[in-house]
Enzyme design. Structure first.
Site, PDB file in Angstrom:
ATOM      1  N   ASP A 150      -1.672  -1.674   4.424  1.00  0.00           N
ATOM      2  CA  ASP A 150      -0.570  -0.907   5.009  1.00  0.00           C
ATOM      3  C   ASP A 150      -0.348   0.413   4.278  1.00  0.00           C
ATOM      4  O   ASP A 150       0.695   1.016   4.382  1.00  0.00           O
ATOM      5  CB  ASP A 150       0.708  -1.748   4.980  1.00  0.00           C
ATOM      6  CG  ASP A 150       1.029  -2.241   3.567  1.00  0.00           C
ATOM      7  OD1 ASP A 150       0.307  -1.867   2.607  1.00  0.00           O
ATOM      8  OD2 ASP A 150       1.985  -3.019   3.402  1.00  0.00           O
ATOM      9  N   GLU A 194      -4.398  -9.805   4.092  1.00  0.00           N
ATOM     10  CA  GLU A 194      -3.131  -9.292   4.626  1.00  0.00           C
ATOM     11  C   GLU A 194      -2.015 -10.319   4.450  1.00  0.00           C
ATOM     12  O   GLU A 194      -2.160 -11.501   4.781  1.00  0.00           O
ATOM     13  CB  GLU A 194      -3.234  -8.858   6.095  1.00  0.00           C
ATOM     14  CG  GLU A 194      -1.986  -8.126   6.599  1.00  0.00           C
ATOM     15  CD  GLU A 194      -1.516  -7.003   5.660  1.00  0.00           C
ATOM     16  OE1 GLU A 194      -0.717  -7.285   4.749  1.00  0.00           O
ATOM     17  OE2 GLU A 194      -1.963  -5.860   5.846  1.00  0.00           O
TER      18      GLU A 194
END
Ligand code: AHR
Length: 517
Positions: free
Chosen positions: A316, A240
């Site tokens: 995401d 991430e």
């Protein structure tokens, strides 16, 4: 005399995905039959059991007989589960072919074989929305990644930008800083630099929840975050807000560009320790590209894994990536290198190979392409005598020789990708079919890379179940299609009349017949 093998050797031989017999010489003989053990049996034997096991090509446990995946048929929205041919065996691709014949199918569910119910379905929207209804991602075309496993036909999952799968509500997947491992078999020649062709652990709300909230395998040529040596593609870890190739935020010289047609990629993580390994899924072992502490950046030690699973997208729901996935699994616990090596040996023994559906599309062959839609079944793909226009039009035995030549094509290795094809006019040497503004034209090869890409098409089984379809190599959801007698690269639905879903499967399926000239 029966040979008594030391227990460890016996276990390794069984792990090679072959049955062991004892020859009269007393030496063990490996015969190519159904897998006695699958990768997940080997992970379990190593004390790090699979908690998710996904594959459209084969069972990942020697005893698995359940559904591998589900296909959804366009013509009536009916679904069909595809199971292995036998326990531990290769997917029954013929069942898919029979069910989808006359229509087209997408892969609607990739079942979890671990028994934990961690099935993958088209991903829901998160920070980013997908292109399908409700902001969901697209499912993959079910026939876009044909493959052979142990000599049997199967299909992988062909991800184009907009395609992605996810499970936000899982069971048994590592959370926080708990240890886990994962592997995937990918097509090392199919990739891009978009974010992010991932398989592994991600956020449970499909949103960017900050550094350390993911731990997924990444494959591709992105240099937006980290990268390795050469020009890529690289195996990296998506943690991430960062694709990491090693301890440095940007660069690890030991993470090589790697592009085996069938690529094994592994990733594992435990408190302040993680590793990337990779190798050729058709031969040899795994090499270690990184094995050390967490990256030199805030937020990745300890990790804050959330335990969702993504395939083909970023955490995401970034949907810009491309790649092909054949099989993969995630474990509970940090697998040993010995366990991963046994899994790699099992993968090699499984016998991944390319599968050509391109019978008539061999380099140098002359062919004509006949439409299959009822309206137009006497019409052929034809260039025009006076312009670069390409249409379908009637050709008969009594047509003038020039018209027959206009309807004849010489198969050339793809100008941009030699595993696909380019079609050169039999009448005008050096002029090729290419798309421009989605319309097909006949133009002289100007040697540019854009021309090469626009003039390269990958033959697949016909989208309608009849003949062949020709997928654009640079617009990978689009196929050569006639519409109102003009010819385009078209997607199955979308803006532009030529993308109409009605008749798309038939209009984009062609018979490759003997040449008119
Ligand atoms: O870490 C790289 C990417 O950054 C993640 O996959 C995505 O969630 C974010 O955009």
């Amino acid at each position: 005399m029966a040979l008594s093998l030391p227990r460890r050797v016996h276990r390794v031989l069984l792990g090679l995905g072959a049955l062991v017999a004892v020859a009269s010489s007393g030496l063990p003989v490996l015969s190519a039959q159904a897998a006695a053990q699958g990768p997940c049996d080997l992970y379990a034997a190593g004390g790090t059991p699979c908690v998710a096991a996904h594959s459209t090509t084969r069972a990942l446990y020697g005893s698995y007989t359940g559904a591998l995946y589900q296909v959804l048929r366009a013509s009536d929205n009916a679904t069909r589960d595809v199971a292995p041919l036998s326990a531990g065996g290769v997917a029954n691709a013929a069942a898919q072919d029979a069910f989808c014949a006359g229509s087209s199918c997408v892969i609607s569910v990739v079942y979890d074989q671990s028994g934990r119910g961690n099935h993958l379905t088209p991903a829901p929207p998160g920070d980013f929305s997908g292109p399908a209804a409700g902001g969901y991602d697209n499912p993959a075309n079910a026939i876009a990644a044909p493959v052979s496993v142990g000599g049997r036909s199967a299909y992988g999952i062909f991800v184009t930008p907009g395609t992605g799968y996810r499970d936000n509500s899982t069971n048994g997947i590592a959370t926080g800083d708990r240890p886990e491992g994962m592997y995937a078999i990918l097509d090392g020649t199919h990739h891009n630099s978009g974010c992010c062709f991932d398989y592994g652990n991600a956020e449970t709300n499909a949103r960017n929840n900050g550094n350390g909230t993911m731990e997924a395998l990444y494959f591709g040529t992105s240099t937006s975050w980290g990268y390795g040596s050469g020009n890529g593609p690289w195996i990296m870890a998506d943690m991430e807000n960062g694709l990491f190739s090693g301890v440095n935020q940007r660069y690890n010289a030991n993470d090589p560009s790697i592009s085996h047609r069938f690529l094994t990629a592994t990733l594992k993580g435990e408190p302040n320790h993680w590793a990337i390994r990779g190798g050729n899924a058709q031969s040899g072992g795994l090499s270690t590209f990184y094995d050390g502490v967490r990256p030199n950046a805030a937020g990745y030690n300890p990790m804050k894994k959330e335990g969702a699973i993504v395939l083909g997208i970023g955490g995401d729901n970034s949907i810009s990536a491309a790649g092909t996935f054949y099989e993969g699994a995630m474990t509970s616990g940090y697998p040993s290198s010995a366990t991963e090596n046994a899994v790699q040996a099992n993968i090699v023994a499984a016998g991944y190979a390319t599968r050509s559906v391109a019978g008539p599309f061999t380099a140098g062959a002359r062919i004509s392409l006949q439409a299959t839609t009822g309206c137009c079944a006497t019409e052929y793909l034809r260039s025009s005598a006076s312009s670069d226009d390409v249409r379908i039009a009637r050709v008969t035995a009594s047509s003038p020789a020039a018209e027959k030549a206009d309807a004849t094509w010489i198969v050339r290795p793809g100008l941009a990708d030699s595993s696909c094809v380019s079609l050169e006019s039999a009448k005008a040497s050096g002029r090729y079919l290419r798309h421009y503004d989605y319309r097909i034209r006949l133009e002289a090869n100007d040697g540019s890379s854009v021309f090469g890409r626009d003039a390269t098409f990958c033959p697949t089984a016909g989208n309608s179940g009849q003949g062949y379809s020709l997928r654009s190599s640079n617009y990978t959801t689009r196929y050569l299609r006639h519409y109102d007698h003009a010819v385009y690269i078209a997607s199955n639905g979308g803006s532009g009349s030529w993308n109409a879903a009605a008749h798309w499967a038939d209009d984009s399926s062609w018979l490759a017949v003997g040449p008119w000239s």
